[in-house]
Scaffold this motif. Structure first.
Motif, PDB file in Angstrom:
ATOM      1  N   MET A 294       0.872  -1.194   0.002  1.00 13.89           N
ATOM      2  CA  MET A 294      -0.012   0.147  -0.125  1.00 13.89           C
ATOM      3  C   MET A 294       0.990   1.306   0.054  1.00 13.89           C
ATOM      4  O   MET A 294       1.622   1.355   0.734  1.00 13.89           O
ATOM      5  N   GLY A 295       0.738   2.018  -0.999  1.00 14.18           N
ATOM      6  CA  GLY A 295       1.645   3.303  -1.050  1.00 14.18           C
ATOM      7  C   GLY A 295       1.133   4.121  -2.150  1.00 14.18           C
ATOM      8  O   GLY A 295      -0.076   4.376  -2.513  1.00 14.18           O
ATOM      9  N   ARG A 296       2.146   4.750  -2.652  1.00 19.91           N
ATOM     10  CA  ARG A 296       2.024   5.995  -3.676  1.00 19.91           C
ATOM     11  C   ARG A 296       3.028   5.618  -4.883  1.00 19.91           C
ATOM     12  O   ARG A 296       4.253   5.305  -4.787  1.00 19.91           O
ATOM     13  N   THR A 297       2.686   6.222  -6.045  1.00 21.67           N
ATOM     14  CA  THR A 297       3.591   5.968  -7.132  1.00 21.67           C
ATOM     15  C   THR A 297       3.779   7.403  -7.851  1.00 21.67           C
ATOM     16  O   THR A 297       4.622   7.760  -8.774  1.00 21.67           O
ATOM     17  N   THR A 298       2.914   8.459  -7.256  1.00 21.22           N
ATOM     18  CA  THR A 298       3.225   9.914  -7.572  1.00 21.22           C
ATOM     19  C   THR A 298       3.315  10.837  -6.247  1.00 21.22           C
ATOM     20  O   THR A 298       2.725  10.327  -5.426  1.00 21.22           O
ATOM     21  N   HIS A 299       3.895  11.825  -6.306  1.00 24.29           N
ATOM     22  CA  HIS A 299       4.241  12.781  -5.066  1.00 24.29           C
ATOM     23  C   HIS A 299       2.841  13.361  -4.742  1.00 24.29           C
ATOM     24  O   HIS A 299       1.851  13.497  -5.289  1.00 24.29           O
ATOM     25  N   SER A 300       2.886  13.298  -3.526  1.00 22.84           N
ATOM     26  CA  SER A 300       1.708  14.021  -2.707  1.00 22.84           C
ATOM     27  C   SER A 300       2.323  15.310  -1.988  1.00 22.84           C
ATOM     28  O   SER A 300       3.298  15.434  -1.708  1.00 22.84           O
ATOM     29  N   ARG A 301       1.429  16.075  -1.732  1.00 23.09           N
ATOM     30  CA  ARG A 301       1.515  17.416  -1.083  1.00 23.09           C
ATOM     31  C   ARG A 301       1.557  17.090   0.403  1.00 23.09           C
ATOM     32  O   ARG A 301       2.228  18.054   1.177  1.00 23.09           O
ATOM     33  N   HIS A 302       0.977  16.070   0.961  1.00 26.83           N
ATOM     34  CA  HIS A 302       0.913  15.741   2.245  1.00 26.83           C
ATOM     35  C   HIS A 302       2.137  14.513   2.671  1.00 26.83           C
ATOM     36  O   HIS A 302       2.029  13.596   1.906  1.00 26.83           O
ATOM     37  N   ASN A 303       3.088  14.880   3.550  1.00 25.45           N
ATOM     38  CA  ASN A 303       3.930  13.907   3.944  1.00 25.45           C
ATOM     39  C   ASN A 303       4.742  13.200   2.432  1.00 25.45           C
ATOM     40  O   ASN A 303       4.648  12.135   2.666  1.00 25.45           O
ATOM     41  N   THR A 304       5.205  14.142   2.020  1.00 23.65           N
ATOM     42  CA  THR A 304       5.609  13.533   0.504  1.00 23.65           C
ATOM     43  C   THR A 304       6.680  12.537   0.625  1.00 23.65           C
ATOM     44  O   THR A 304       6.460  11.621  -0.206  1.00 23.65           O
ATOM     45  N   SER A 305       7.383  12.292   1.804  1.00 27.41           N
ATOM     46  CA  SER A 305       8.439  11.281   1.827  1.00 27.41           C
ATOM     47  C   SER A 305       7.944  10.142   2.660  1.00 27.41           C
ATOM     48  O   SER A 305       8.729   9.004   2.841  1.00 27.41           O
ATOM     49  N   SER A 306       6.723  10.174   3.055  1.00 23.91           N
ATOM     50  CA  SER A 306       6.300   9.008   4.027  1.00 23.91           C
ATOM     51  C   SER A 306       6.247   7.701   3.230  1.00 23.91           C
ATOM     52  O   SER A 306       6.186   7.509   2.210  1.00 23.91           O
ATOM     53  N   PRO A 307       6.559   6.407   3.840  1.00 29.49           N
ATOM     54  CA  PRO A 307       6.906   5.220   3.394  1.00 29.49           C
ATOM     55  C   PRO A 307       5.649   4.556   2.834  1.00 29.49           C
ATOM     56  O   PRO A 307       4.452   4.555   3.472  1.00 29.49           O
ATOM     57  N   ASP A 308       5.969   3.772   1.831  1.00 33.66           N
ATOM     58  CA  ASP A 308       4.931   2.621   1.498  1.00 33.66           C
ATOM     59  C   ASP A 308       4.857   1.604   2.797  1.00 33.66           C
ATOM     60  O   ASP A 308       5.753   1.416   3.494  1.00 33.66           O
ATOM     61  N   MET A 309       3.971   0.904   2.792  1.00 35.03           N
ATOM     62  CA  MET A 309       3.627  -0.068   3.676  1.00 35.03           C
ATOM     63  C   MET A 309       3.423  -1.511   3.041  1.00 35.03           C
ATOM     64  O   MET A 309       2.752  -1.570   2.084  1.00 35.03           O
ATOM     65  N   VAL A 310       4.044  -2.504   3.637  1.00 35.10           N
ATOM     66  CA  VAL A 310       3.736  -3.769   3.086  1.00 35.10           C
ATOM     67  C   VAL A 310       3.606  -4.800   4.446  1.00 35.10           C
ATOM     68  O   VAL A 310       4.272  -4.668   5.255  1.00 35.10           O
ATOM     69  N   PHE A 311       2.633  -5.589   4.186  1.00 32.23           N
ATOM     70  CA  PHE A 311       2.281  -6.665   4.946  1.00 32.23           C
ATOM     71  C   PHE A 311       2.398  -8.096   4.193  1.00 32.23           C
ATOM     72  O   PHE A 311       2.132  -8.059   3.017  1.00 32.23           O
ATOM     73  N   ARG A 312       3.278  -8.891   4.654  1.00 36.61           N
ATOM     74  CA  ARG A 312       3.962 -10.185   4.012  1.00 36.61           C
ATOM     75  C   ARG A 312       4.149 -11.188   4.830  1.00 36.61           C
ATOM     76  O   ARG A 312       4.040 -11.302   5.925  1.00 36.61           O
ATOM     77  N   HIS A 313       4.458 -12.632   3.959  1.00 33.16           N
ATOM     78  CA  HIS A 313       4.927 -13.597   4.812  1.00 33.16           C
ATOM     79  C   HIS A 313       3.923 -14.345   5.770  1.00 33.16           C
ATOM     80  O   HIS A 313       4.385 -14.645   6.798  1.00 33.16           O
ATOM     81  N   PHE A 314       2.803 -14.339   5.440  1.00 29.91           N
ATOM     82  CA  PHE A 314       1.758 -14.764   6.568  1.00 29.91           C
ATOM     83  C   PHE A 314       1.834 -16.462   6.674  1.00 29.91           C
ATOM     84  O   PHE A 314       1.884 -16.819   5.673  1.00 29.91           O
ATOM     85  N   SER A 315       1.879 -16.808   7.838  1.00 28.68           N
ATOM     86  CA  SER A 315       2.321 -18.059   8.115  1.00 28.68           C
ATOM     87  C   SER A 315       1.678 -18.527   9.470  1.00 28.68           C
ATOM     88  O   SER A 315       1.343 -17.731  10.365  1.00 28.68           O
ATOM     89  N   ALA A 316       0.992 -19.737   9.478  1.00 28.72           N
ATOM     90  CA  ALA A 316       0.494 -20.313  10.466  1.00 28.72           C
ATOM     91  C   ALA A 316       1.567 -20.777  11.723  1.00 28.72           C
ATOM     92  O   ALA A 316       0.899 -21.264  12.799  1.00 28.72           O
ATOM     93  N   ASP A 317       2.615 -20.975  11.155  1.00 32.61           N
ATOM     94  CA  ASP A 317       3.830 -21.228  12.004  1.00 32.61           C
ATOM     95  C   ASP A 317       4.389 -20.146  12.864  1.00 32.61           C
ATOM     96  O   ASP A 317       4.912 -19.062  12.121  1.00 32.61           O
ATOM     97  N   PRO A 318       4.411 -20.203  14.003  1.00 29.42           N
ATOM     98  CA  PRO A 318       5.091 -19.072  14.872  1.00 29.42           C
ATOM     99  C   PRO A 318       6.574 -18.959  14.828  1.00 29.42           C
ATOM    100  O   PRO A 318       7.041 -17.980  15.041  1.00 29.42           O
ATOM    101  N   ASN A 319       6.815 -20.185  14.334  1.00 32.09           N
ATOM    102  CA  ASN A 319       8.501 -20.146  14.458  1.00 32.09           C
ATOM    103  C   ASN A 319       9.205 -19.367  13.169  1.00 32.09           C
ATOM    104  O   ASN A 319       8.725 -19.725  12.054  1.00 32.09           O
ATOM    105  N   PRO A 320      10.349 -18.824  13.500  1.00 27.90           N
ATOM    106  CA  PRO A 320      10.861 -18.166  12.253  1.00 27.90           C
ATOM    107  C   PRO A 320      11.208 -19.385  11.266  1.00 27.90           C
ATOM    108  O   PRO A 320      11.695 -20.464  11.451  1.00 27.90           O
ATOM    109  N   PRO A 321      11.251 -19.051   9.782  1.00 29.84           N
ATOM    110  CA  PRO A 321      11.655 -20.089   8.821  1.00 29.84           C
ATOM    111  C   PRO A 321      13.332 -20.629   9.190  1.00 29.84           C
ATOM    112  O   PRO A 321      14.017 -19.482   9.455  1.00 29.84           O
ATOM    113  N   ALA A 322      13.313 -21.570   8.796  1.00 39.50           N
ATOM    114  CA  ALA A 322      14.933 -22.130   8.759  1.00 39.50           C
ATOM    115  C   ALA A 322      15.750 -21.419   7.828  1.00 39.50           C
ATOM    116  O   ALA A 322      15.429 -20.983   6.727  1.00 39.50           O
ATOM    117  N   LYS A 323      17.177 -20.883   8.129  1.00 40.83           N
ATOM    118  CA  LYS A 323      17.959 -20.322   7.402  1.00 40.83           C
ATOM    119  C   LYS A 323      18.806 -21.245   6.517  1.00 40.83           C
ATOM    120  O   LYS A 323      18.808 -22.526   7.060  1.00 40.83           O
TER     121      LYS A 323
END
Length: 327
Positions: A294-323
């Protein structure tokens, strides 16, 4: 000939994919629900994007500089109170006079809390670091030492569960703006606003993590995995899935027009799809996804440098993936 907007979108999705390994077959696709509504006031959160799943125990939250950050030479953080009327907002007096509390300091990080004269909810959530416990703080900031100075990279409002994150600023800017907020945990509704009801937050300096005890008896942890001049990544873990049709994470932001917003577009990585689904955010009708940008591809007059946000890697396992093993 590709347009500038098309090249920016390609760069954005390449950035997301380069930071995320290929998904395993067991990764969870979540329901993405849009509860946004139009407003005229740029200082009111009217954007709500929720992620819902009765399975998810672990995922990541990323704040990444927008694709146009490299060419951004001037920022705009000024508040825009045009067409805003906040007179009907509730206000509860603080249990103590306004104050500043320094919880923790090291060479690299420090944690500071504040109380305001009033807040829109009663202040009964406690915040803990080691043996020190404070009740009634309205805002807690995490600061980090960067290459040219110290920067506030994360804030949390313990009384309603809102978080804001941002990467370290790029070389050409002295700082970068906050923009969208997120909610983590069992999301409830308090009047017109979604909230997370938190009983206690405990910060662990050794792991740079926040352990949350929610008022419904469940718990969760947000751990700072990485922060640099490109992105911040948080690992999020729940002790049990959020059920009953409630969201476990949500984006809160604002959109008035294409040129006055903190977020304007959404992209989904849908299960089984050969490419990303990209849409304008406000008319977005929802869907299923393993990644949500969720973010922007064009400049906004409001908080122009504010970051895009990403939600990802949804898992039913609470343990971190093995390296992967080093060869």
């Amino acid at each position: 000939m590709t347009t500038l907007a098309t090249r920016l979108r390609i760069a954005l999705l390449a950035l997301i994919c380069s930071a995320a390994p290929a998904f395993a077959a067991g990764d969870v696709a979540v329901e993405v629900r849009n509860e946004s509504e139009p407003v005229l006031c740029a200082e009111k959160d009217n954007v709500t994007i929720k992620a819902i799943s009765p399975e998810v125990r672990r995922f990541q939250i990323e704040a990444a500089h927008p694709a146009y950050i490299v060419g951004l030479l001037r920022d705009n953080w000024d508040a825009d109170w045009t067409a805003c009327d906040m007179t009907g907002d509730p206000a509860f007096a603080a249990p103590t006079p306004p104050r500043r509390v320094t919880f923790y300091e090291s060479i690299e990080y420090w944690l500071v809390g504040y109380t305001f004269p009033t807040f829109w909810r009663p202040a009964d959530t406690t915040f803990k670091v080691g043996d020190r416990v404070e009740k009634g703080l309205h805002l807690v900031q995490l600061w980090k030492l960067g290459k040219t100075g110290s920067y506030e990279v994360l804030v949390v409002y313990p009384q309603d569960g809102y978080w804001r994150t941002r990467p370290l600023p790029p070389p050409q800017l002295s700082a970068a703006a906050y923009g969208s907020s997120f909610l983590f945990g069992p999301i409830e509704q308090d009047g017109a606003r979604p909230v997370v009801n938190i009983k206690e937050i405990e910060f662990d300096p050794k792991t740079t993590s926040f352990k949350l005890s929610f008022k419904d008896g469940s718990s969760g942890t947000l751990r700072l995995d990485n922060v640099d001049e490109n992105r911040m990544v948080l690992d999020a873990v729940l002790d049990k899935p959020v059920t009953g049709g409630k969201a476990f994470v949500a984006l809160r932001s604002m959109y008035v027009t294409e040129f006055n917003n903190d977020v304007a577009r959404i992209a989904l990585r849908e299960p089984g799809a050969k490419g990303w689904r990209e849409e304008l955010l406000m008319p977005f009708s929802g869907g299923k996804a393993t990644d949500i940008w969720m973010g922007r591809t064009t400049h906004s007059r409001h908080n122009t440098s504010s970051p895009d946000m990403v939600f990802r890697h949804f898992s039913a396992d609470p343990n971190p993936p093995a390296k992967p093993e080093k060869k």
